[in-house]
Design a protein around this motif. Structure first.
Motif, PDB file in Angstrom:
ATOM      1  N   ILE A 168       4.532   9.583   4.606  1.00 35.04           N
ATOM      2  CA  ILE A 168       3.213   9.665   3.919  1.00 35.04           C
ATOM      3  C   ILE A 168       2.120   9.129   4.836  1.00 35.04           C
ATOM      4  CG2 ILE A 168       3.952   9.630   1.508  1.00 35.04           C
ATOM      5  CD1 ILE A 168       3.726   6.608   1.521  1.00 35.04           C
ATOM      6  N   TYR A 169       1.931   9.833   5.930  1.00 33.84           N
ATOM      7  CA  TYR A 169       0.891   9.394   6.858  1.00 33.84           C
ATOM      8  C   TYR A 169      -0.443   9.957   6.392  1.00 33.84           C
ATOM      9  CZ  TYR A 169      -1.143   7.837  11.231  1.00 33.84           C
ATOM     10  OH  TYR A 169      -1.894   7.185  12.170  1.00 33.84           O
ATOM     11  N   ASP A 170      -1.157   9.192   5.553  1.00 36.04           N
ATOM     12  CA  ASP A 170      -2.420   9.639   4.964  1.00 36.04           C
ATOM     13  C   ASP A 170      -3.439   8.505   5.101  1.00 36.04           C
ATOM     14  OD1 ASP A 170      -4.546  10.406   3.357  1.00 36.04           O
ATOM     15  OD2 ASP A 170      -3.251  11.487   1.950  1.00 36.04           O
ATOM     16  N   CYS A 171      -4.223   8.554   6.165  1.00 28.22           N
ATOM     17  CA  CYS A 171      -5.172   7.473   6.463  1.00 28.22           C
ATOM     18  C   CYS A 171      -6.154   7.241   5.314  1.00 28.22           C
ATOM     19  CB  CYS A 171      -5.950   7.782   7.737  1.00 28.22           C
ATOM     20  SG  CYS A 171      -4.947   7.640   9.227  1.00 28.22           S
ATOM     21  N   TYR A 172      -6.633   8.312   4.730  1.00 24.61           N
ATOM     22  CA  TYR A 172      -7.636   8.186   3.670  1.00 24.61           C
ATOM     23  C   TYR A 172      -7.062   7.415   2.488  1.00 24.61           C
ATOM     24  CZ  TYR A 172     -10.721   9.405  -0.186  1.00 24.61           C
ATOM     25  OH  TYR A 172     -11.544   9.332  -1.276  1.00 24.61           O
ATOM     26  N   LYS A 173      -5.838   7.783   2.074  1.00 32.15           N
ATOM     27  CA  LYS A 173      -5.237   7.108   0.924  1.00 32.15           C
ATOM     28  C   LYS A 173      -4.919   5.650   1.240  1.00 32.15           C
ATOM     29  CE  LYS A 173      -3.276  10.787  -1.894  1.00 32.15           C
ATOM     30  NZ  LYS A 173      -2.072  11.290  -2.559  1.00 32.15           N
TER      31      LYS A 173
ATOM     32  N   VAL B  64       0.841  -1.197   0.000  1.00 27.78           N
ATOM     33  CA  VAL B  64       0.000   0.000   0.000  1.00 27.78           C
ATOM     34  C   VAL B  64       0.875   1.245   0.000  1.00 27.78           C
ATOM     35  CG1 VAL B  64      -1.680   1.342   1.309  1.00 27.78           C
ATOM     36  CG2 VAL B  64      -1.934  -1.141   1.135  1.00 27.78           C
ATOM     37  N   TYR B  65       1.836   1.312   0.937  1.00 25.37           N
ATOM     38  CA  TYR B  65       2.717   2.479   1.010  1.00 25.37           C
ATOM     39  C   TYR B  65       3.574   2.604  -0.240  1.00 25.37           C
ATOM     40  CZ  TYR B  65       1.519   3.497   5.844  1.00 25.37           C
ATOM     41  OH  TYR B  65       0.850   3.871   6.979  1.00 25.37           O
ATOM     42  N   HIS B  66       3.953   1.478  -0.829  1.00 24.47           N
ATOM     43  CA  HIS B  66       4.750   1.495  -2.062  1.00 24.47           C
ATOM     44  C   HIS B  66       3.967   2.181  -3.190  1.00 24.47           C
ATOM     45  CE1 HIS B  66       6.209  -0.238  -5.914  1.00 24.47           C
ATOM     46  NE2 HIS B  66       7.406  -0.126  -5.345  1.00 24.47           N
ATOM     47  N   ASN B  67       2.678   1.822  -3.320  1.00 24.89           N
ATOM     48  CA  ASN B  67       1.841   2.419  -4.373  1.00 24.89           C
ATOM     49  C   ASN B  67       1.650   3.922  -4.152  1.00 24.89           C
ATOM     50  OD1 ASN B  67       1.556  -0.029  -5.656  1.00 24.89           O
ATOM     51  ND2 ASN B  67      -0.415  -0.514  -4.702  1.00 24.89           N
ATOM     52  N   ILE B  68       1.460   4.294  -2.875  1.00 22.87           N
ATOM     53  CA  ILE B  68       1.267   5.719  -2.576  1.00 22.87           C
ATOM     54  C   ILE B  68       2.559   6.490  -2.828  1.00 22.87           C
ATOM     55  CG2 ILE B  68       0.727   7.386  -0.760  1.00 22.87           C
ATOM     56  CD1 ILE B  68      -1.051   5.222   0.514  1.00 22.87           C
TER      57      ILE B  68
ATOM     58  N   THR C 268      -6.453   3.714   3.422  1.00 18.77           N
ATOM     59  CA  THR C 268      -7.724   2.977   3.468  1.00 18.77           C
ATOM     60  C   THR C 268      -8.239   2.696   2.064  1.00 18.77           C
ATOM     61  OG1 THR C 268      -8.277   4.070   5.546  1.00 18.77           O
ATOM     62  CG2 THR C 268     -10.082   3.016   4.362  1.00 18.77           C
ATOM     63  N   ARG C 269      -8.193   3.710   1.203  1.00 16.68           N
ATOM     64  CA  ARG C 269      -8.672   3.540  -0.172  1.00 16.68           C
ATOM     65  C   ARG C 269      -7.856   2.497  -0.928  1.00 16.68           C
ATOM     66  NH1 ARG C 269      -8.712   8.848  -3.755  1.00 16.68           N
ATOM     67  NH2 ARG C 269      -6.488   8.449  -3.616  1.00 16.68           N
ATOM     68  N   GLN C 270      -6.528   2.528  -0.714  1.00 20.60           N
ATOM     69  CA  GLN C 270      -5.654   1.577  -1.397  1.00 20.60           C
ATOM     70  C   GLN C 270      -5.910   0.151  -0.910  1.00 20.60           C
ATOM     71  OE1 GLN C 270      -3.479   2.726  -3.772  1.00 20.60           O
ATOM     72  NE2 GLN C 270      -3.030   0.617  -4.328  1.00 20.60           N
ATOM     73  N   LEU C 271      -6.076  -0.008   0.399  1.00 17.56           N
ATOM     74  CA  LEU C 271      -6.358  -1.340   0.946  1.00 17.56           C
ATOM     75  C   LEU C 271      -7.687  -1.887   0.432  1.00 17.56           C
ATOM     76  CD1 LEU C 271      -5.161  -0.939   4.644  1.00 17.56           C
ATOM     77  CD2 LEU C 271      -4.281  -2.577   2.977  1.00 17.56           C
ATOM     78  N   ARG C 272      -8.687  -0.982   0.352  1.00 22.00           N
ATOM     79  CA  ARG C 272      -9.993  -1.419  -0.153  1.00 22.00           C
ATOM     80  C   ARG C 272      -9.892  -1.861  -1.612  1.00 22.00           C
ATOM     81  NH1 ARG C 272     -12.765   2.915   0.851  1.00 22.00           N
ATOM     82  NH2 ARG C 272     -13.425   2.267   2.938  1.00 22.00           N
ATOM     83  N   ALA C 273      -9.124  -1.129  -2.390  1.00 20.00           N
ATOM     84  CA  ALA C 273      -8.942  -1.498  -3.804  1.00 20.00           C
ATOM     85  C   ALA C 273      -8.235  -2.843  -3.929  1.00 20.00           C
ATOM     86  CB  ALA C 273      -8.138  -0.417  -4.521  1.00 20.00           C
ATOM     87  N   MET C 274      -7.218  -3.064  -3.073  1.00 26.77           N
ATOM     88  CA  MET C 274      -6.507  -4.343  -3.096  1.00 26.77           C
ATOM     89  C   MET C 274      -7.425  -5.489  -2.682  1.00 26.77           C
ATOM     90  SD  MET C 274      -2.840  -3.154  -1.472  1.00 26.77           S
ATOM     91  CE  MET C 274      -2.173  -4.819  -1.433  1.00 26.77           C
ATOM     92  N   LEU C 275      -8.268  -5.248  -1.683  1.00 28.13           N
ATOM     93  CA  LEU C 275      -9.200  -6.267  -1.224  1.00 28.13           C
ATOM     94  C   LEU C 275     -10.188  -6.644  -2.324  1.00 28.13           C
ATOM     95  CD1 LEU C 275     -10.354  -8.010   1.068  1.00 28.13           C
ATOM     96  CD2 LEU C 275     -11.750  -6.048   1.754  1.00 28.13           C
ATOM     97  N   GLU C 276     -10.757  -5.636  -2.981  1.00 27.40           N
ATOM     98  CA  GLU C 276     -11.704  -5.902  -4.071  1.00 27.40           C
ATOM     99  C   GLU C 276     -11.041  -6.648  -5.217  1.00 27.40           C
ATOM    100  OE1 GLU C 276     -13.312  -2.123  -5.104  1.00 27.40           O
ATOM    101  OE2 GLU C 276     -14.567  -1.967  -3.294  1.00 27.40           O
ATOM    102  N   SER C 277      -9.814  -6.249  -5.525  1.00 25.02           N
ATOM    103  CA  SER C 277      -9.077  -6.926  -6.600  1.00 25.02           C
ATOM    104  C   SER C 277      -8.822  -8.385  -6.244  1.00 25.02           C
ATOM    105  CB  SER C 277      -7.753  -6.202  -6.845  1.00 25.02           C
ATOM    106  OG  SER C 277      -6.983  -6.890  -7.800  1.00 25.02           O
ATOM    107  N   SER C 278      -8.464  -8.640  -4.968  1.00 25.94           N
ATOM    108  CA  SER C 278      -8.212 -10.019  -4.524  1.00 25.94           C
ATOM    109  C   SER C 278      -9.483 -10.849  -4.571  1.00 25.94           C
ATOM    110  CB  SER C 278      -7.648 -10.015  -3.100  1.00 25.94           C
ATOM    111  OG  SER C 278      -6.405  -9.359  -3.063  1.00 25.94           O
ATOM    112  N   GLU C 279     -10.603 -10.251  -4.152  1.00 24.24           N
ATOM    113  CA  GLU C 279     -11.877 -10.978  -4.174  1.00 24.24           C
ATOM    114  C   GLU C 279     -12.284 -11.332  -5.597  1.00 24.24           C
ATOM    115  OE1 GLU C 279     -14.460  -8.366  -2.078  1.00 24.24           O
ATOM    116  OE2 GLU C 279     -13.994  -9.243  -0.103  1.00 24.24           O
ATOM    117  N   GLU C 280     -12.074 -10.394  -6.523  1.00 23.90           N
ATOM    118  CA  GLU C 280     -12.395 -10.667  -7.923  1.00 23.90           C
ATOM    119  C   GLU C 280     -11.516 -11.785  -8.475  1.00 23.90           C
ATOM    120  OE1 GLU C 280     -12.010  -7.043 -10.065  1.00 23.90           O
ATOM    121  OE2 GLU C 280     -13.726  -6.070  -9.088  1.00 23.90           O
TER     122      GLU C 280
END
Length: 505
Positions: free
Chosen positions: A126-131, A67-71, A133-145
């Motif tokens: 890069i302490y950005d909770c919103y980013k 997540v931090y790598h992508n950000i 959280t959004r990145q983790l959610r995207a990774m989770l959805e991608s994994s589920e798909e």
């Protein structure tokens, strides 16, 4: 100023505490740690109440690092991007295919600490909770798909593997058909044709396009019959396998009577008479483009592509009184069963006005019918016991008296959109024979050998009939090995056709 400590810092402390229980003893440099721990009862997992705590911690670190790598990459912080990339690769290499902490290399703990320091640095920059959280959610959805797609692919490939004809199974009917016509056997019929309509004999119905499987059903039944001369087998197959099926029983004569028919010779069995055949014709010609079989191969529709459900033979079981109008009672057998005891006593059972004698199974009607549809919920009990197809005694006189084929037709018309029940022959069977089942003792019919690897072997050996229902048929390489001998012992491996087609049984 107080430094921030995230959840991962606390987890590192817990890991240190856990590993502290086992680290006091130094390992000998001459001792192969990995091999030794695989066989020693003193390995780390016995000391540690959480034998995979470090492994799970490292996997969590890898996820957060990505997540931090992508950000960092999106913010073009190249130094941090490179650092995280390096630690992700090292941690993935350490984790490998390990299933618990004791399978990790001794350097894993040090790598986990290094990753923790890298993550702390990333948090500060890069302490950005919103980013995050959004990145983790995207990774989770991608994994589920991805997981969903893999499950669909696995279901499709399993269906394909279980229904694709292996080379020996293709070879056998080809050789039999060739010999049938070369030896001019097409006019030969059983000499005792009068037995075919004599209700005083024991009559069996087998509808199959699999020559080898059918031979096992017949051979195993005859092998356990007290008086094989009194048993009559009525086999219906398709045009493609008709000559091969006839040839097999001509060159392998039995004391019992075997009569093979071609389903195409049943002229009355057509789409004008049968609603389900009309639906099949629409499916195969593509006239109804919205039919589920033409949708993407999701799990819901995967069975529509299974040749078994498109076969007329699979639906012929609902027309037994029309196929055998002069018989009063018949025992129906699927081609994936093996008979282990004499079945003669089944004909003397008092069915008490019921039509279908069958073994009940531990599922209710709600496992097969859609009770969200009012027409189903108003007519059936969701908790009524389902029963098994595959070994059934049918009272054909009672069947005709109650016009059950007409009942079957009515429900098939109501189900023209294929949404009232699950695909297969059992759900319409539950409907057609509702409240007309005579329950048999469980020892008559044991199911599950085609999908369940943990069946009780003593129950299998005590059963009169064992059933390989499921995808792992005994004639396939997919078969569950410990169940295969029950089936293969009824095949003569020295037979010329078995030998020439290179069967490995």
């Amino acid at each position: 100023m107080k430094s921030r400590e995230g959840p991962s810092d606390l987890r590192t402390d817990s890991v240190v505490t856990e590993l502290g229980k086992v680290m006091p003893v130094k390992l000998s440099t001459q001792f192969n740690r990995i091999v030794g721990q695989n066989y020693s009862i003193w390995r780390r997992e016995f000391y540690n109440s959480h034998p995979d705590s470090l492994l799970r911690h490292m996997k969590d670190q890898i996820i957060v690092a990505r997540v931090y790598h992508n950000i960092a990459r999106s913010k073009k912080i190249s130094k941090l991007t490179g650092l995280l990339s390096k630690h992700i690769k090292e941690s993935e290499r350490e984790v490998g295919e390990a299933n618990s902490d004791f399978e990790l290399h001794i350097s894993a703990f040090a790598k986990a600490k290094e990753m923790e320091l890298a993550l702390m640095l990333a948090k500060r920059e890069i302490y950005d909770c919103y980013k995050v959280t959004r990145q983790l959610r995207a990774m989770l959805e991608s994994s589920e798909e991805f997981i969903s797609a893999e499950k669909k692919r696995r279901s499709f490939l399993l269906q394909l593997a279980s229904k694709t004809m292996a080379k020996p199974l293709h070879c056998l009917p080809m050789q039999l058909t060739t010999d049938y016509f070369l030896n001019d056997h097409h006019d030969k019929e059983p000499t005792n044709m009068d037995k075919l309509v004599d209700p005083s004999f024991y009559h069996y119905a087998i509808f199959s396009d699999n020559v080898l499987a059918t031979s096992v059903v017949v051979n195993s039944t005859v092998a356990h019959a007290r008086d094989p001369n009194k048993h009559v087998f009525h086999i219906v197959t398709n045009r493609l396998n008709f000559a091969a099926m006839k040839m097999w029983f001509l060159v392998h004569p039995l004391l019992a009577t075997v009569h093979v028919e071609n389903i195409d010779d049943l002229r009355w069995f057509n789409s004008s008479y049968s609603p389900v055949l009309n639906q099949l014709n629409s499916l195969m010609t593509g006239h109804e483009v919205n039919y589920p079989a033409f949708l993407p191969y999701g799990r819901k529709y995967i069975k529509y592509r299974n040749p078994k459900y498109l076969s007329m033979l699979n639906h012929l079981r609902f027309y037994l009184p029309e196929v055998y109008p002069k018989l009063d009672k018949i025992l129906f057998l699927d081609d994936d069963v093996v008979v282990q005891k004499d079945l003669t006593p089944l004909w003397s059972i008092d069915m008490k006005g019921m039509v279908n004698a069958a073994v009940e199974i531990n599922h209710g009607f709600d496992a097969y019918l859609d009770f969200s549809k009012s027409i189903i919920s108003e007519n059936f009990d969701p908790h009524a016991y389902a029963w098994a197809f595959g070994m059934n005694v049918f009272d054909l006189k009672e069947w005709k008296k109650r016009n059950l084929t007409g009942v079957y037709h009515l429900w098939q018309v109501l189900n023209k959109d294929q949404n009232l029940w699950k695909l297969g022959s059992l759900p319409p069977g539950l409907i057609t024979f509702n409240n007309l089942i005579h329950p048999l003792d469980q020892t008559w019919h044991v199911l599950g050998l085609g999908y369940n690897p943990i069946l009780n072997l003593s129950k299998i050996e005590e059963a009169a009939v064992i059933h390989y229902n499921g995808n792992y048929k005994p004639w396939l390489d997919l078969a569950i090995p410990k169940y295969k001998p029950y089936w293969s012992k009824f095949i003569d491996i020295d037979d010329q056709y078995i030998q020439s087609c290179n069967f490995h049984l």
